[in-house]
Design a protein around this motif. Structure first.
Motif, PDB file in Angstrom:
ATOM      1  N   ALA A   1      18.677   7.210  12.636  1.00  0.00           N
ATOM      2  CA  ALA A   1      19.522   6.785  11.508  1.00  0.00           C
ATOM      3  C   ALA A   1      18.733   5.865  10.582  1.00  0.00           C
ATOM      4  N   ILE A   2      17.938   4.964  11.176  1.00  0.00           N
ATOM      5  CA  ILE A   2      17.126   4.034  10.378  1.00  0.00           C
ATOM      6  C   ILE A   2      15.955   4.772   9.734  1.00  0.00           C
ATOM      7  N   GLU A   3      15.318   5.664  10.514  1.00  0.00           N
ATOM      8  CA  GLU A   3      14.214   6.471   9.975  1.00  0.00           C
ATOM      9  C   GLU A   3      14.676   7.273   8.752  1.00  0.00           C
ATOM     10  N   ASN A   4      15.873   7.861   8.863  1.00  0.00           N
ATOM     11  CA  ASN A   4      16.377   8.697   7.771  1.00  0.00           C
ATOM     12  C   ASN A   4      16.683   7.882   6.517  1.00  0.00           C
ATOM     13  N   GLU A   5      17.182   6.657   6.726  1.00  0.00           N
ATOM     14  CA  GLU A   5      17.423   5.758   5.581  1.00  0.00           C
ATOM     15  C   GLU A   5      16.091   5.449   4.873  1.00  0.00           C
ATOM     16  N   LEU A   6      15.030   5.275   5.660  1.00  0.00           N
ATOM     17  CA  LEU A   6      13.712   4.978   5.074  1.00  0.00           C
ATOM     18  C   LEU A   6      13.153   6.186   4.338  1.00  0.00           C
ATOM     19  N   LEU A   7      13.329   7.347   4.945  1.00  0.00           N
ATOM     20  CA  LEU A   7      12.830   8.571   4.319  1.00  0.00           C
ATOM     21  C   LEU A   7      13.513   8.814   2.968  1.00  0.00           C
ATOM     22  N   ALA A   8      14.805   8.449   2.905  1.00  0.00           N
ATOM     23  CA  ALA A   8      15.543   8.585   1.643  1.00  0.00           C
ATOM     24  C   ALA A   8      14.923   7.695   0.557  1.00  0.00           C
ATOM     25  N   ARG A   9      14.197   6.656   0.978  1.00  0.00           N
ATOM     26  CA  ARG A   9      13.492   5.782   0.024  1.00  0.00           C
ATOM     27  C   ARG A   9      12.023   6.190  -0.114  1.00  0.00           C
ATOM     28  N   ASN A  10      11.718   7.358   0.417  1.00  0.00           N
ATOM     29  CA  ASN A  10      10.357   7.894   0.362  1.00  0.00           C
ATOM     30  C   ASN A  10       9.348   7.079   1.179  1.00  0.00           C
TER      31      ASN A  10
ATOM     32  N   SER B   1       0.856  -1.192   0.000  1.00  0.00           N
ATOM     33  CA  SER B   1       0.000   0.000   0.000  1.00  0.00           C
ATOM     34  C   SER B   1       0.891   1.242   0.000  1.00  0.00           C
ATOM     35  N   ALA B   2       0.905   1.945  -1.145  1.00  0.00           N
ATOM     36  CA  ALA B   2       1.880   3.027  -1.359  1.00  0.00           C
ATOM     37  C   ALA B   2       1.785   4.154  -0.326  1.00  0.00           C
ATOM     38  N   ASN B   3       0.589   4.358   0.233  1.00  0.00           N
ATOM     39  CA  ASN B   3       0.433   5.482   1.176  1.00  0.00           C
ATOM     40  C   ASN B   3       0.589   5.075   2.637  1.00  0.00           C
ATOM     41  N   ALA B   4       0.794   3.775   2.872  1.00  0.00           N
ATOM     42  CA  ALA B   4       0.906   3.316   4.264  1.00  0.00           C
ATOM     43  C   ALA B   4       2.254   3.733   4.858  1.00  0.00           C
ATOM     44  N   LEU B   5       2.292   3.816   6.190  1.00  0.00           N
ATOM     45  CA  LEU B   5       3.477   4.313   6.903  1.00  0.00           C
ATOM     46  C   LEU B   5       4.169   3.199   7.673  1.00  0.00           C
ATOM     47  N   VAL B   6       5.345   3.527   8.171  1.00  0.00           N
ATOM     48  CA  VAL B   6       6.006   2.677   9.168  1.00  0.00           C
ATOM     49  C   VAL B   6       5.749   3.322  10.530  1.00  0.00           C
ATOM     50  N   LEU B   7       5.270   2.524  11.472  1.00  0.00           N
ATOM     51  CA  LEU B   7       5.021   3.013  12.838  1.00  0.00           C
ATOM     52  C   LEU B   7       6.142   2.510  13.747  1.00  0.00           C
ATOM     53  N   LEU B   8       6.901   3.437  14.311  1.00  0.00           N
ATOM     54  CA  LEU B   8       7.948   3.054  15.261  1.00  0.00           C
ATOM     55  C   LEU B   8       7.392   3.240  16.673  1.00  0.00           C
ATOM     56  N   ILE B   9       7.306   2.133  17.408  1.00  0.00           N
ATOM     57  CA  ILE B   9       6.808   2.217  18.789  1.00  0.00           C
ATOM     58  C   ILE B   9       7.973   2.649  19.670  1.00  0.00           C
ATOM     59  N   ALA B  10       7.864   3.860  20.197  1.00  0.00           N
ATOM     60  CA  ALA B  10       8.984   4.474  20.919  1.00  0.00           C
ATOM     61  C   ALA B  10       8.643   4.658  22.393  1.00  0.00           C
ATOM     62  N   GLN B  11       9.685   4.773  23.200  1.00  0.00           N
ATOM     63  CA  GLN B  11       9.491   5.102  24.611  1.00  0.00           C
ATOM     64  C   GLN B  11       9.395   6.612  24.761  1.00  0.00           C
ATOM     65  N   GLU B  12       8.693   7.016  25.791  1.00  0.00           N
ATOM     66  CA  GLU B  12       8.556   8.447  26.099  1.00  0.00           C
ATOM     67  C   GLU B  12       9.936   9.060  26.358  1.00  0.00           C
ATOM     68  N   LYS B  13      10.702   8.406  27.235  1.00  0.00           N
ATOM     69  CA  LYS B  13      12.035   8.902  27.579  1.00  0.00           C
ATOM     70  C   LYS B  13      13.057   8.050  26.852  1.00  0.00           C
ATOM     71  N   GLU B  14      13.444   8.495  25.660  1.00  0.00           N
ATOM     72  CA  GLU B  14      14.337   7.692  24.822  1.00  0.00           C
ATOM     73  C   GLU B  14      15.662   8.434  24.612  1.00  0.00           C
ATOM     74  N   ARG B  15      16.679   8.021  25.346  1.00  0.00           N
ATOM     75  CA  ARG B  15      17.995   8.656  25.181  1.00  0.00           C
ATOM     76  C   ARG B  15      18.642   8.252  23.859  1.00  0.00           C
ATOM     77  N   ASN B  16      18.316   7.053  23.402  1.00  0.00           N
ATOM     78  CA  ASN B  16      18.999   6.494  22.232  1.00  0.00           C
ATOM     79  C   ASN B  16      18.284   6.827  20.920  1.00  0.00           C
ATOM     80  N   ILE B  17      17.715   8.024  20.850  1.00  0.00           N
ATOM     81  CA  ILE B  17      16.875   8.372  19.696  1.00  0.00           C
ATOM     82  C   ILE B  17      17.678   8.504  18.398  1.00  0.00           C
ATOM     83  N   PHE B  18      18.943   8.928  18.488  1.00  0.00           N
ATOM     84  CA  PHE B  18      19.720   9.152  17.247  1.00  0.00           C
ATOM     85  C   PHE B  18      20.035   7.827  16.553  1.00  0.00           C
ATOM     86  N   ASP B  19      20.133   6.778  17.344  1.00  0.00           N
ATOM     87  CA  ASP B  19      20.302   5.432  16.808  1.00  0.00           C
ATOM     88  C   ASP B  19      19.096   5.063  15.941  1.00  0.00           C
ATOM     89  N   GLN B  20      17.911   5.391  16.459  1.00  0.00           N
ATOM     90  CA  GLN B  20      16.666   5.092  15.742  1.00  0.00           C
ATOM     91  C   GLN B  20      16.483   6.015  14.537  1.00  0.00           C
TER      92      GLN B  20
END
Length: 444
Positions: A222-231, A201-220
């Motif tokens: 990096a993967i989000e940005n790779e996906l965004l580069a693929r639209n 489904s071309a318009n569907a999204l990826v849902l990342l289940i995240a913690q409220e207090k996430e120190r390690n967000i830049f690690d995540q």
């Protein structure tokens, strides 16, 4: 293992100057964590703890760890599809461990209703240590496979540049060139992208289940940005948001905030403390949907220590307990928990074993023989701590990715590594727990 980086340092002052250069390079490369004081905001960040030098790793063992990863991917996937094996293996654990029991309840409920999901995605990491044999030769020993929220693929993609920089500053350009390129975030994103594409489904999204207090967000990120580069667009939501704004339509397609979700990527939900009643309801809703879960509940159960113990079955339990009580320094007692920092050693372990010996609660623990690696010198850099050389040990992780559609395996690969190093005095714990630091293997 010949090279000792410490011999390249002239004095304390040289060490401090090199450490400052390394920290600045880590910040410039994006090897970042949010701070303990501000875990929910990126207004203030610091560098993620790392080693000043890359650590020596026998290239034969590195190759061996890579060579078996695709087989471990297949094993995890096969176990996740074998409901009878999971039930049989976890039956004693479920009686004593409420967390595993609740996960298993969701698993049973989904099986009963019929699994709506047709595409399956595994992003896992198999972790090893280097055992020092009696003849002094090193051997690879597996510790565990992480099947949910296997982290640090993003930051591990950014650390090679830091160590290359340090060695270049020391005029060791040939050595700098030996540091392996490593980009797990790209490989992990590749798996998510493939699952997204097969969902169809071309318009569907990826849902990342995240913690409220996430120190390690830049690690995540990096993967989000790779996906965004693929639209492919990613939204970050907590379990609470899913509970309030998530719904299934009559075809069990998942919608959050009115947007269809193709893939659910869990970076939360692996520890009991991460679940309230509302969160358990949200997890069930996600599992019932036809969205691709990474991992689905069966794959999370396949990653429990009890299942891994069953897959590597050795001597019987009572015998092992007797041995551990006789030589406690050779063993470690692990509960059914992810996230590091939960293991029992030495006197604490002896007390727990005496208490558990004849009780049913024993089933919620795993007794493992301790791996004895050969220590080496390195300098662990942490915000606010002085730079000094200490004796360390390392743990190697290999990232694996697989995608299955129905019964057909569409993708199966290894996508990079993670080396974490800690001072000898810290028996337990990972990077997020504040004990281990990021590192790179220097193949020898």
């Amino acid at each position: 293992m010949a090279t000792s980086w410490g011999s390249l340092l002239q004095d304390e002052q040289h060490l401090e100057e090199l450490a400052r250069q390394a920290m600045d390079r880590a910040l410039a490369e994006g090897v970042l964590l949010r701070t303990l004081q501000e875990p929910s905001s990126s207004d203030v960040v610091s560098y993620a703890p790392f080693t000043l030098f890359p650590s020596l790793v026998p290239s034969a063992l590195l190759e061996q760890a890579y060579a078996v990863q695709m087989d471990f991917n297949l094993l995890v996937d096969a176990v996740s599809q074998n409901a009878a094996f999971l039930e049989q293996t976890l039956s004693s654990t479920i009686k004593r461990d409420d967390f595993t029991a609740r996960l298993f309840d969701i698993h049973k409920q989904v099986l009963k209703e019929g699994i709506a999901q047709t595409v399956f995605l595994g992003l896992n990491r198999s972790d090893y240590m280097f055992q020092c044999n009696t003849d002094g030769s090193p051997a690879l020993k597996q510790i565990e496979i992480n099947t949910i929220s296997a982290s640090f693929g993003g930051l591990a993609s950014r650390t090679p540049a830091v160590h290359r920089h340090v060695l270049s500053v020391l005029s060791k350009t040939q050595e700098a060139a030996k540091i392996l390129s490593n980009n797990p975030s790209k490989g992990l994103a590749l798996g998510i992208a493939k699952a997204w594409e097969l969902y169809g489904s071309a318009n569907a999204l990826v849902l990342l289940i995240a913690q409220e207090k996430e120190r390690n967000i830049f690690d995540q990120r990096a993967i989000e940005n790779e996906l965004l580069a693929r639209n492919i667009h990613v939204i970050r939501r907590r379990f609470e948001d899913v509970s309030e704004k998530g719904s299934l339509d009559q075809d069990r397609r998942l919608f959050v905030d009115g947007q269809e979700v193709a893939v659910v990527y869990f970076r939360d939900g692996y520890m009991p403390s991460q679940y309230s009643l509302q969160n358990w309801e949200a997890r069930l809703l996600l599992e019932r949907s036809c969205a691709v879960k990474c991992p689905d509940i069966a794959t999370q159960l396949a990653g429990t220590k009890k299942v891994q113990q069953e897959l590597s079955r050795g001597e019987e339990g009572d015998q092992a307990i007797t041995k551990a009580l006789a030589a406690p320094s050779r063993f470690v007692l692990k509960p059914q928990r992810e996230g590091g920092g939960n293991n029992l050693y030495g006197e604490e372990m002896v007390q727990a074993l005496e208490r558990l010996k004849d009780s049913e609660e024993r089933a919620s623990y795993i007794l493992m023989e301790k791996i004895e690696p050969e220590p080496f010198g390195n300098c662990l850099l942490r915000p606010g701590s002085p730079a000094r050389m200490v004796q360390c040990i390392s743990e190697l992780g290999i990232f694996g990715v697989y995608v299955r559609q129905g019964k057909t395996l569409v993708m199966n690969k290894h996508v990079g590594h993670l080396l974490r190093t800690k001072a000898m005095e810290h028996a337990d714990g990972g990077v997020a727990a504040g004990v281990a630091v990021l590192d790179n293997p220097y193949p020898v």
